[in-house]
Design a protein around this motif. Structure first.
Motif, PDB file in Angstrom:
ATOM      1  N   LEU A 140      64.428  57.517  60.453  1.00 15.20           N
ATOM      2  CA  LEU A 140      65.200  56.834  61.295  1.00 15.20           C
ATOM      3  C   LEU A 140      66.152  55.810  62.015  1.00 15.20           C
ATOM      4  O   LEU A 140      67.213  55.415  62.235  1.00 15.20           O
ATOM      5  CB  LEU A 140      64.498  57.248  62.658  1.00 15.20           C
ATOM      6  CG  LEU A 140      63.558  58.984  63.244  1.00 15.20           C
ATOM      7  CD1 LEU A 140      62.309  58.537  63.884  1.00 15.20           C
ATOM      8  CD2 LEU A 140      64.596  59.529  63.132  1.00 15.20           C
ATOM      9  N   VAL A 146      61.598  65.059  62.957  1.00 15.19           N
ATOM     10  CA  VAL A 146      60.719  65.009  64.237  1.00 15.19           C
ATOM     11  C   VAL A 146      59.852  66.281  64.455  1.00 15.19           C
ATOM     12  O   VAL A 146      58.351  66.064  64.387  1.00 15.19           O
ATOM     13  CB  VAL A 146      60.406  64.580  65.855  1.00 15.19           C
ATOM     14  CG1 VAL A 146      61.056  62.707  65.208  1.00 15.19           C
ATOM     15  CG2 VAL A 146      61.758  64.999  66.584  1.00 15.19           C
ATOM     16  N   ALA A 200      68.363  63.809  63.025  1.00 13.09           N
ATOM     17  CA  ALA A 200      67.286  63.123  63.579  1.00 13.09           C
ATOM     18  C   ALA A 200      65.813  63.859  64.462  1.00 13.09           C
ATOM     19  O   ALA A 200      64.889  64.324  64.598  1.00 13.09           O
ATOM     20  CB  ALA A 200      67.393  62.362  64.021  1.00 13.09           C
ATOM     21  N   THR A 232      63.169  61.417  69.144  1.00 13.02           N
ATOM     22  CA  THR A 232      63.219  60.827  67.772  1.00 13.02           C
ATOM     23  C   THR A 232      63.345  59.257  68.928  1.00 13.02           C
ATOM     24  O   THR A 232      63.695  58.436  67.977  1.00 13.02           O
ATOM     25  CB  THR A 232      65.286  60.863  67.965  1.00 13.02           C
ATOM     26  OG1 THR A 232      65.625  60.359  69.403  1.00 13.02           O
ATOM     27  CG2 THR A 232      65.556  62.160  67.691  1.00 13.02           C
ATOM     28  N   ASN A 267      67.681  54.188  69.372  1.00 10.09           N
ATOM     29  CA  ASN A 267      68.430  55.113  68.461  1.00 10.09           C
ATOM     30  C   ASN A 267      69.778  55.645  69.173  1.00 10.09           C
ATOM     31  O   ASN A 267      70.139  56.543  68.917  1.00 10.09           O
ATOM     32  CB  ASN A 267      68.144  56.665  67.595  1.00 10.09           C
ATOM     33  CG  ASN A 267      66.592  55.319  67.025  1.00 10.09           C
ATOM     34  OD1 ASN A 267      66.592  54.979  66.346  1.00 10.09           O
ATOM     35  ND2 ASN A 267      65.454  56.257  67.295  1.00 10.09           N
TER      36      ASN A 267
END
Length: 221
Positions: free
Chosen positions: A121, A97, A93, A53, A80
């Motif tokens: 994101l 991915v 998240a 992420t 993040n």
């Protein structure tokens, strides 16, 4: 050849005693696999950077297609942090991915999917919008980018009228306007489940998207 590009970390695993192998979705080169030597050693400083992420700045040595690339340097664009402090945001998240990892082939380049994932994101990290609604939006848009949008008008897909209306609302929305959406159906998990089943059916995925199952578990628990 040395390549400089931005990338989203999709997956990582330990390699030998102190290194990592990671799959990344890069802005300029598509999906690649890369070895990060010494990332886990005491002197290494890349273990926290090469984490799923994360959005990173990457320098690597490009070899022939199909070869494992070699990381020279990587640094954060965004770690993040707020996603990682919220279990639902983190699970969403990871679903994003994981879905890219399972639907985009090695060396495939798609700038639209890169921008979609990057923007999704960032919104997930920086706003208080409903994470499940953000995921529903992402699922719809990646299906569109992959080229197999559901035709809701011809009745081929078994779907309730409520979910059909909600998908049409999503289709007409932007990611910044999601907080203004009022869905017809009460359960946004039903929309996520429909998209999951649709993707598995049309891409013939052999494995479940584990992070989507985790989201369902969180919603039920």
């Amino acid at each position: 050849m040395l390549i400089n590009t931005d990338a989203i970390v999709l997956h990582r695993m330990k390699y030998k005693n102190s290194s990592l192998i990671a799959r990344l979705f890069t802005k300029d080169e598509g999906k690649i696999s890369i070895v990060v030597n010494g990332a886990i050693s005491k002197k290494g400083n890349l273990f926290g950077v090469i984490e799923p992420t994360n959005i990173i700045k990457l320098n690597y040595y490009k070899r022939n297609n199909g070869s494992l690339q070699t990381c020279q340097e990587a640094s954060f664009i965004s770690n993040n942090l707020f996603i990682k402090k919220d279990i639902l945001k983190l699970t969403v998240a990871l679903a994003i991915v994981e879905l890219i990892d399972k639907t985009v082939h090695e060396n495939d380049y798609n700038i639209n999917i890169y921008h979609l994932a990057n923007e999704t994101l960032n919104v997930l990290n920086n706003t208080m919008q409903n994470p499940k609604l953000i995921l529903s939006f992402f699922l719809l848009k990646i299906i569109k980018e992959l080229g197999f949008m559901p035709n809701l008008a011809n009745g081929e897909e078994i779907i309730s009228q409520e979910i059909k209306k909600d998908i049409l609302i999503l289709e007409q929305s932007t990611i910044d306007s999601l907080n203004t959406i009022s869905f017809t159906s009460n359960n946004d998990i039903d929309i996520i489940t429909f998209f999951e089943n649709y993707i598995q059916k049309h891409l013939k995925l052999n494995k479940e998207i584990q992070s989507l199952n985790a989201i369902k578990d969180l919603a039920c628990g």
